[in-house]
Design a protein around this motif. Structure first.
Motif, mmCIF file in Angstrom:
data_model
loop_
_atom_site.group_PDB
_atom_site.id
_atom_site.type_symbol
_atom_site.label_atom_id
_atom_site.label_comp_id
_atom_site.label_asym_id
_atom_site.label_seq_id
_atom_site.Cartn_x
_atom_site.Cartn_y
_atom_site.Cartn_z
ATOM 1 N N ASN A 29 37.219 -29.636 38.178
ATOM 2 C CA ASN A 29 38.508 -29.656 38.869
ATOM 3 C C ASN A 29 39.218 -28.318 38.757
ATOM 4 O OD1 ASN A 29 38.125 -32.301 39.646
ATOM 5 N ND2 ASN A 29 39.233 -33.147 37.898
ATOM 6 N N ASN A 30 39.092 -27.665 37.617
ATOM 7 C CA ASN A 30 39.701 -26.354 37.429
ATOM 8 C C ASN A 30 39.071 -25.331 38.376
ATOM 9 O OD1 ASN A 30 41.273 -24.334 36.365
ATOM 10 N ND2 ASN A 30 39.952 -24.005 34.588
ATOM 11 N N TYR A 31 37.757 -25.357 38.505
ATOM 12 C CA TYR A 31 37.069 -24.446 39.421
ATOM 13 C C TYR A 31 37.470 -24.723 40.869
ATOM 14 C CZ TYR A 31 34.001 -21.853 36.310
ATOM 15 O OH TYR A 31 33.505 -20.980 35.378
ATOM 16 N N LYS A 32 37.562 -26.012 41.234
ATOM 17 C CA LYS A 32 37.952 -26.347 42.608
ATOM 18 C C LYS A 32 39.391 -25.929 42.893
ATOM 19 C CE LYS A 32 34.748 -30.104 43.481
ATOM 20 N NZ LYS A 32 34.579 -31.528 43.800
ATOM 21 N N THR A 33 40.268 -26.016 41.893
ATOM 22 C CA THR A 33 41.648 -25.582 42.063
ATOM 23 C C THR A 33 41.707 -24.074 42.280
ATOM 24 O OG1 THR A 33 42.459 -27.379 40.682
ATOM 25 C CG2 THR A 33 43.930 -25.509 40.978
ATOM 26 N N ASN A 34 40.913 -23.331 41.528
ATOM 27 C CA ASN A 34 40.959 -21.869 41.602
ATOM 28 C C ASN A 34 40.198 -21.294 42.786
ATOM 29 O OD1 ASN A 34 42.555 -21.444 39.298
ATOM 30 N ND2 ASN A 34 40.781 -21.725 37.980
ATOM 31 N N PHE A 35 39.085 -21.918 43.180
ATOM 32 C CA PHE A 35 38.236 -21.342 44.219
ATOM 33 C C PHE A 35 38.216 -22.147 45.517
ATOM 34 C CE2 PHE A 35 36.311 -19.884 40.196
ATOM 35 C CZ PHE A 35 36.558 -18.522 40.351
ATOM 36 N N GLY A 36 38.998 -23.211 45.602
ATOM 37 C CA GLY A 36 39.062 -24.005 46.820
ATOM 38 C C GLY A 36 38.382 -25.345 46.657
ATOM 39 N N ALA A 37 38.937 -26.340 47.333
ATOM 40 C CA ALA A 37 38.439 -27.710 47.214
ATOM 41 C C ALA A 37 37.044 -27.872 47.804
ATOM 42 C CB ALA A 37 39.404 -28.677 47.880
ATOM 43 N N LEU A 50 27.934 -21.821 36.055
ATOM 44 C CA LEU A 50 29.135 -21.407 35.331
ATOM 45 C C LEU A 50 29.855 -22.612 34.722
ATOM 46 C CD1 LEU A 50 30.504 -18.709 37.791
ATOM 47 C CD2 LEU A 50 29.389 -18.333 35.582
ATOM 48 N N ILE A 51 29.914 -23.707 35.463
ATOM 49 C CA ILE A 51 30.556 -24.926 34.962
ATOM 50 C C ILE A 51 29.779 -25.474 33.771
ATOM 51 C CG2 ILE A 51 31.032 -27.342 35.530
ATOM 52 C CD1 ILE A 51 31.814 -26.334 38.348
ATOM 53 N N ALA A 52 28.456 -25.483 33.863
ATOM 54 C CA ALA A 52 27.632 -25.973 32.754
ATOM 55 C C ALA A 52 27.830 -25.108 31.512
ATOM 56 C CB ALA A 52 26.168 -25.995 33.157
ATOM 57 N N MET A 53 27.904 -23.787 31.693
ATOM 58 C CA MET A 53 28.096 -22.879 30.567
ATOM 59 C C MET A 53 29.456 -23.103 29.917
ATOM 60 S SD MET A 53 28.291 -18.727 30.495
ATOM 61 C CE MET A 53 29.787 -18.768 31.458
#
Length: 110
Positions: A29-37, A50-53
């Motif tokens: 959710n943090n990645y989707k907020t920062n880079f687009g839904a 990156l999310i897994a790491m």
């Protein structure tokens, strides 16, 4: 004061564990907020790596915190945590005893 919602309590053993699923969901959710839904977070993409790491790093941190938190439980305390718990409750460990194992070694010298 900051709170941490990434702990799960295992009631059968009264232990605290890291909630890996919640960590991964929050990271996605943090990645989707920062880079687009419309960011693709499925397997195989750069974002998923990156999310897994990041999930692994956060989980390791929470597991270290859970290890310290679980040292309060005398059934799972070890080392310095057990010594501290014994000092707090005015108890002592049993004295250490040596272990001896009888064995016969065979083989070729050298």
């Amino acid at each position: 004061m900051a709170t941490n919602n990434y702990f799960v309590q295992d009631n059968s053993n009264n232990l605290y564990l890291a909630d890996t699923e919640q960590i991964k969901t929050d990271t996605e959710n943090n990645y989707k907020t920062n880079f687009g839904a419309d960011l693709v977070v499925g397997n195989g993409g750069l974002a998923s790596v990156l999310i897994a790491m990041e999930t692994k790093l956060k989980t390791d941190t929470i597991n270290a915190m859970a290890y310290c938190l679980n040292q309060i439980n005398p059934s799972f305390a070890s080392g310095l945590g057990l010594d501290s718990l014994c000092a707090f409750t005015e108890t002592k460990r049993r004295l250490a005893t040596a272990t001896r194992v009888l064995a016969t070694l065979t083989g070729v010298a050298g």
